[in-house]
Motif scaffolding. Structure first.
Motif, short mmCIF file in Angstrom:
data_model
loop_
_atom_site.label_atom_id
_atom_site.label_comp_id
_atom_site.label_asym_id
_atom_site.label_seq_id
_atom_site.Cartn_x
_atom_site.Cartn_y
_atom_site.Cartn_z
N GLY A 118 -1.81 -0.09 -7.88
CA GLY A 118 -3.03 -0.88 -7.77
C GLY A 118 -2.86 -2.23 -7.11
N VAL A 119 -1.65 -2.53 -6.63
CA VAL A 119 -1.39 -3.80 -5.94
C VAL A 119 -2.05 -3.78 -4.57
N GLN A 120 -2.53 -4.94 -4.12
CA GLN A 120 -3.22 -5.01 -2.84
C GLN A 120 -2.40 -5.64 -1.72
N ALA A 121 -1.38 -6.42 -2.05
CA ALA A 121 -0.55 -7.07 -1.02
C ALA A 121 0.82 -7.37 -1.60
N ILE A 122 1.81 -7.45 -0.71
CA ILE A 122 3.20 -7.70 -1.10
C ILE A 122 3.68 -9.01 -0.48
N VAL A 123 4.37 -9.80 -1.26
CA VAL A 123 5.11 -10.96 -0.78
C VAL A 123 6.58 -10.70 -1.07
N MET A 124 7.43 -10.73 -0.04
CA MET A 124 8.82 -10.32 -0.18
C MET A 124 9.76 -11.47 0.17
N TYR A 125 10.91 -11.52 -0.51
CA TYR A 125 11.92 -12.52 -0.19
C TYR A 125 13.30 -11.88 -0.20
#
Length: 458
Positions: A164-171
């Motif tokens: 159900g997540v709408q966007a990803i922020v990755m590091y």
């Protein structure tokens, strides 16, 4: 000084029979001695100035790349080369909006993944570890913060969507915790952006409602591959030597890859007076759009006839030769040093190419290390696909320098070879001039050594 070079029994008629030694190596030694690191550094400085005057980069399809190409063309024409310009159509990408607001209202620097979907989001931000499985994502998360690694990034986005997540922020986890690197995410089904490790961990430690605005677009564009070839030499026995001329979108690209392009240009200039004397035709390649995953070199290979491909005896590639925390790496063409790592060897003949590349350092009395073909993804890959023997050298990219490497080459163990990779700080100050001069002389040796090898097509 004569050094025996490994000779492989080649299994394909179209691959070169690289000789143990040409009868006379004096030209190779002469060109290697004649190249000037100070002259080549003038080109590096010119690339840096071009980037500064053109939005801080030399990206394919942008003015910084065109100005860089014009500079190289001028030098090659004055040296007496015939130039070939190959237009390369490609899909470019531009990020029109890439903003992230943390739950505490702080603006966080974020870079949108190339070619990823767009979107504007407001809602709970929460961490999800590596994010490889749907159960990693806390219920109700709209913007998930995850670290790279452990599974394919595209698979992470599928798992996130299923949760159900709408966007990803990755590091990335790195000793340089403020680094942010833009790249592509193959197979992504969600908008993706990148932040530094410092910012990623701060977002995880302080969850809450935040906002993310990612808007990008793809569009048709054209760049240019530039070639210069010797007037002499057999047209059915071509030695190709190349480096990409473009930078990434977020920095001037001076170590990556202005140093290699400048060294290749200097090698071409010093070889120019002997164009009619070389048995094999030498074709110098300055590639466009490598940073968008080898677009220029792929286009070149795809547009060759079978006869033109057969005429290419081998291809030599250089990347990031002057990394500030460098190691002199030579690609392990036959996988003799890295068997079992999962990367296949290069086409037959690549081991012999590796041996000559290594000679360039051995003749200077310098140490070097071999690296798996998979350690440097660059313009040699389309040539591998075409069955052409390849070789390459580089100074280290994002890998971490070991204690043994620091003991042998100097520098700092536990830190990346190039901490400014794809960063605004990859400017003139990011060049290790000692490594640059050594790699330049090794390059000139290898290119000329193959140019004079009259056994390539025997």
């Amino acid at each position: 000084m004569r050094i025996a070079v490994l000779v492989l029994l080649l299994t394909l008629l179209s691959t070169p029979a690289v000789s143990a030694e040409p009868e006379d190596n004096s030209l190779a030694g002469g060109v290697s001695s004649a190249v000037s690191a100070s002259d080549a550094m003038k080109t590096v400085a010119a690339f840096d100035a071009i980037a500064k005057a053109n939005g801080g980069n030399r990206e394919a399809g942008k003015p910084g790349y065109e100005k860089s190409r014009e500079y190289v063309e001028g030098v090659l024409e004055r040296a007496g080369y015939r130039l070939i310009r190959q237009p390369v159509p490609f899909r470019a990408f531009a990020a029109d909006a890439e903003t992230l607001t943390a739950p505490d209202g702080r603006k966080v620097r974020t870079l949108m993944a190339q070619y990823a979907p767009s979107g504007q989001f407001s809602g709970p931000i929460a961490g999800a570890g590596a994010g490889c499985k749907a159960e990693n994502y806390p219920q109700g998360t709209v913007i998930a913060v995850i670290r790279s690694g452990e599974c394919l990034s595209g698979d992470k986005t599928v798992a996130a969507r299923d949760a159900g997540v709408q966007a990803i922020v990755m590091y990335d986890v790195s000793p340089v915790i403020d680094t942010v690197i833009r790249r592509q995410v193959r197979g992504t089904v969600l908008p993706v952006s990148f932040v530094s490790q410092r910012d990623g961990e701060a977002l995880i430690a302080n969850p809450g409602v935040g906002q993310l605005d990612l808007r990008g677009r793809s569009f048709d564009a054209t760049t240019v591959n530039l070639f210069a070839e010797t007037s002499g030499g057999r047209p059915d026995s071509v030695v190709m030597a190349g480096a990409h001329l473009d930078s990434g979108a977020d920095g001037p690209g001076i170590n990556d890859n202005g140093t290699s392009a400048a060294a290749l240009l200097e090698t071409a200039v010093r070889l120019a007076p002997f164009q009619q004397k070389v048995p094999n035709k030498v074709r110098f390649a300055f590639w466009g759009a490598e940073e968008l995953i080898n677009i220029g070199s792929i286009h070149y290979i795809q547009t060759r006839t079978p006869e033109e491909l057969k005429a290419i005896s081998l291809y030599l590639n250089w990347e990031l030769i002057a990394s500030p925390n460098y190691v002199h790496f030579v690609i392990d063409g036959d996988d003799s040093d890295h068997a079992g790592t999962g990367a296949p060897p290069g086409p037959p003949g690549s081991g012999a190419v590796e041996a000559v590349m290594a000679q360039g350092y051995q003749l200077q009395g310098l140490p070097f290390r071999t690296a798996d073909l998979a350690d440097i993804r660059s313009d040699q890959e389309p040539f591998i696909g075409a069955g052409i023997p390849v070789g390459g050298a580089f100074g280290g990219v994002r890998g971490i320098k070991t204690a043994d490497e620091a003991k042998v080459f100097g520098g700092t163990a536990g830190q990346p070879y190039d901490p400014c990779y794809h960063q605004p700080c990859d400017d003139l100050s990011n060049v290790n001039t000692k490594a640059f001069g050594e790699a330049l002389r090794a390059m000139a040796w290898a290119v000329t050594r193959f140019a004079i090898d009259d056994n390539l097509r025997k």
